[in-house]
Design a protein around this motif. Structure first.
Motif, mmCIF file in Angstrom:
data_model
loop_
_atom_site.group_PDB
_atom_site.id
_atom_site.type_symbol
_atom_site.label_atom_id
_atom_site.label_comp_id
_atom_site.label_asym_id
_atom_site.label_seq_id
_atom_site.Cartn_x
_atom_site.Cartn_y
_atom_site.Cartn_z
ATOM 1 N N LEU A 70 16.702 50.053 57.124
ATOM 2 C CA LEU A 70 16.144 48.749 56.743
ATOM 3 C C LEU A 70 15.629 48.742 55.308
ATOM 4 O O LEU A 70 15.594 47.696 54.662
ATOM 5 C CB LEU A 70 15.014 48.355 57.695
ATOM 6 C CG LEU A 70 15.407 48.038 59.132
ATOM 7 C CD1 LEU A 70 14.168 47.728 59.954
ATOM 8 C CD2 LEU A 70 16.407 46.902 59.195
ATOM 9 N N LEU A 71 15.227 49.902 54.812
ATOM 10 C CA LEU A 71 14.715 49.998 53.451
ATOM 11 C C LEU A 71 15.820 50.030 52.405
ATOM 12 O O LEU A 71 15.538 50.024 51.214
ATOM 13 C CB LEU A 71 13.839 51.257 53.309
ATOM 14 C CG LEU A 71 12.562 51.261 54.150
ATOM 15 C CD1 LEU A 71 11.884 52.615 54.067
ATOM 16 C CD2 LEU A 71 11.627 50.151 53.710
ATOM 17 N N LYS A 72 17.062 50.061 52.865
ATOM 18 C CA LYS A 72 18.223 50.113 51.966
ATOM 19 C C LYS A 72 19.094 48.888 52.197
ATOM 20 O O LYS A 72 20.081 48.937 52.910
ATOM 21 C CB LYS A 72 19.035 51.381 52.223
ATOM 22 C CG LYS A 72 18.266 52.662 51.978
ATOM 23 C CD LYS A 72 19.139 53.851 52.319
ATOM 24 C CE LYS A 72 18.436 55.139 52.005
ATOM 25 N NZ LYS A 72 19.309 56.296 52.235
ATOM 26 N N PRO A 73 18.746 47.766 51.611
ATOM 27 C CA PRO A 73 19.527 46.538 51.819
ATOM 28 C C PRO A 73 20.999 46.762 51.513
ATOM 29 O O PRO A 73 21.353 47.378 50.523
ATOM 30 C CB PRO A 73 18.906 45.543 50.831
ATOM 31 C CG PRO A 73 17.545 46.081 50.540
ATOM 32 C CD PRO A 73 17.659 47.569 50.656
ATOM 33 N N GLY A 74 21.844 46.274 52.391
ATOM 34 C CA GLY A 74 23.284 46.407 52.199
ATOM 35 C C GLY A 74 23.862 47.681 52.777
ATOM 36 O O GLY A 74 25.074 47.792 52.931
ATOM 37 N N ALA A 75 23.028 48.636 53.128
ATOM 38 C CA ALA A 75 23.522 49.893 53.701
ATOM 39 C C ALA A 75 23.872 49.674 55.169
ATOM 40 O O ALA A 75 23.145 49.005 55.894
ATOM 41 C CB ALA A 75 22.481 50.995 53.563
ATOM 42 N N THR A 76 24.996 50.219 55.594
ATOM 43 C CA THR A 76 25.385 50.109 56.997
ATOM 44 C C THR A 76 24.971 51.348 57.790
ATOM 45 O O THR A 76 24.932 51.309 59.009
ATOM 46 C CB THR A 76 26.904 49.899 57.132
ATOM 47 O OG1 THR A 76 27.577 50.982 56.483
ATOM 48 C CG2 THR A 76 27.326 48.581 56.515
#
Length: 96
Positions: A70-76
């Motif tokens: 959640l702390l890494k926007p765009g990360a899947t």
């Protein structure tokens, strides 16, 4: 291994305690990720007031992984790099 009726001496007791402590160090505990699918496993902890509490250390790790993602926007995936400045995802998330 102990048997019924065995007398537990102080020496046996202390040896068992030392073995237990040695085997429960982080370097001695087996991994929670036996394959890539297990490595990618996350768990949503729920919202405030309806938390899904972990009952094992493995579930605790899954929740921590979820929060990292959640702390890494765009990360899947939780272990994926966050988008860099200049990346289209970065611009979409941060408006820059």
């Amino acid at each position: 291994t102990r048997v019924d009726g065995e007398v537990i001496t102080a020496a046996k007791y202390m040896a068992d305690q030392i073995q237990h402590a040695t085997e429960n160090r982080p370097t001695s505990i087996d991994d929670a990720s036996t394959d890539v699918t297990a490595f990618r496993t996350t768990k949503d902890p729920g919202a405030v007031g309806s938390e899904a509490l972990p009952v094992t250390l493995e579930e605790e790790l899954h929740i921590i992984r979820h929060v990292i993602r959640l702390l890494k926007p765009g990360a899947t995936q939780w272990y994926q790099d966050a988008p860099a400045q200049g990346d289209p995802v970065y611009a979409e998330v941060f408006g820059a």
